[in-house]
Design a protein around this motif. Structure first.
Motif, mmCIF file in Angstrom:
data_model
loop_
_atom_site.group_PDB
_atom_site.id
_atom_site.type_symbol
_atom_site.label_atom_id
_atom_site.label_comp_id
_atom_site.label_asym_id
_atom_site.label_seq_id
_atom_site.Cartn_x
_atom_site.Cartn_y
_atom_site.Cartn_z
ATOM 1 N N GLU A 64 -29.636 14.061 27.455
ATOM 2 C CA GLU A 64 -28.515 13.600 26.625
ATOM 3 C C GLU A 64 -27.637 14.777 26.207
ATOM 4 N N ASP A 83 -34.050 11.950 26.266
ATOM 5 C CA ASP A 83 -33.307 12.088 25.009
ATOM 6 C C ASP A 83 -34.191 12.987 24.148
ATOM 7 N N ASP A 86 -34.216 11.390 19.511
ATOM 8 C CA ASP A 86 -33.556 10.108 19.265
ATOM 9 C C ASP A 86 -33.630 9.802 17.776
ATOM 10 N N GLY A 87 -32.466 9.398 17.232
ATOM 11 C CA GLY A 87 -32.406 9.117 15.802
ATOM 12 C C GLY A 87 -32.103 10.373 15.012
ATOM 13 N N ARG A 222 -27.657 4.794 25.861
ATOM 14 C CA ARG A 222 -27.491 5.357 27.200
ATOM 15 C C ARG A 222 -28.604 4.919 28.147
ATOM 16 N N GLU A 226 -32.409 6.370 27.428
ATOM 17 C CA GLU A 226 -32.771 5.576 26.244
ATOM 18 C C GLU A 226 -33.178 4.158 26.665
HETATM 19 MN MN MN Z 1 -30.902 8.536 21.276
#
Ligand code: MN
Ligand code: AHG
Ligand code: MN
Length: 279
Positions: A64, A83, A86-87, A222, A226
């Motif tokens: 990412e 990723d 994430d978050g 994505r 993801e």
């Molecule tokens: Mn993410």
């Protein structure tokens, strides 16, 4: 595959150490999708790149946080799309976040997915690893990931985890989400897809959605790092996925490595209800 997964475990472990005393500030830079990068987004990306580059089975990495695919060893068979964090917008509030990995054979395509892995950095460090079945692991005091159980989705859940800015939802999505609440579903949405989907998987059902919206008609999440890996895990656990029109997110094909798609993950009941409401 086990060897490759052991490199992923090393990277996850190192990210989890760094998360104990992190720098939670932002860089000035943006990634390909226009998100302002946190210092920790970049650090996690570097940890994963450095660790996975040592694995002889990996041909290339897609991240990412990287504009282009990074070629490592043209002779090797697997492409790992990830990723790193994430978050990450939840780092400042200390909510659970994670890393997501998709392992493609030869070329990045949903039909070439051979395995998917994600970590959750919460009160505990957990890892879900899936080749044929989705398995939950927890980190013990000796820094080993210990198998806890196989994860299975039930026919129907109780959780409605619904993303996207509501003022930008379209009418059919508003009506569908309201129908779930009217049926007794409870709202559970943190803003980290990995933790929200983890909750649904561990509770055995419910719906996670990130629909097409007026400001993001192709969705926000994505595909390669993801949506596909989490769809692979949910489906192997007996759940269902859709983009709102099809019977599986894993049918989708994209050329751009940063492509996005509307996405829905759930148990059978919720995805059937979605398709009736949407089509
Ligand atoms: Mn993410
Ligand atoms: P990332 O932190 O990798 O950029 O991903 C954030 C994603 C996903 O985790 C989450 O479901 C969604 O963005 C949250 O978006 P909203 O803030 O629009 O709800
Ligand atoms: Mn991220």
């Amino acid at each position: 595959m086990q060897e490759l997964i052991s490199f992923i475990k090393q990277a996850v472990l190192q990210i989890s150490y760094e998360l104990k005393f992190p720098d939670t500030s932002y860089e000035k830079s943006q990634n390909h999708t226009g998100d302002t990068q946190l210092k920790f987004d970049i650090l996690s990306d570097k940890i994963i790149e450095k660790t996975l580059s040592q694995c002889p089975k990996i041909k290339a990495l897609i991240s990412e946080e990287k504009e282009e695919m990074l070629l490592i060893n043209d002779e090797a068979e697997f492409i790992v799309a990830y990723d790193p964090l994430d978050g990450s917008s939840l780092m400042d509030v200390n909510f659970a976040i994670g890393s997501i990995f998709a392992i493609y054979e030869k070329s990045p395509k949903a039909s070439n997915l051979k395995a998917a892995v994600y970590s959750v950095y919460g009160p505990r460090i957990e890892l879900v690893v899936c080749e044929d079945v989705a398995c939950l692991y927890r980190l013990n005091q000796k820094d080993e990931f210990v198998l806890i159980k196989e994860l299975k989705m039930l026919e129907k859940g109780k959780i409605n985890s619904t993303g996207g800015t509501q003022k930008n939802w379209d009418k059919k999505h508003i009506d569908f989400i309201k129908a779930l609440f009217d049926e007794g579903y409870r709202l559970r949405y943190s803003g980290a897809m990995v933790s929200d989907v983890h909750q649904i998987l561990l509770k055995g059902g419910g719906l996670f959605s990130y629909p097409a919206t007026k400001d993001a008609p192709k969705g926000k999440l994505r595909a390669f790092f993801e949506v596909f890996p989490l769809a692979f895990i949910i489906e192997k656990a007996g759940g269902k996925t859709s983009n709102g029109e099809n019977f599986s997110l894993l049918e989708l094909e994209f050329n751009d490595i940063h492509s996005t798609t509307p996405c829905f993950f759930g148990s059978n009941y919720e995805i059937e209800k979605l398709l009736k409401a949407y089509t």
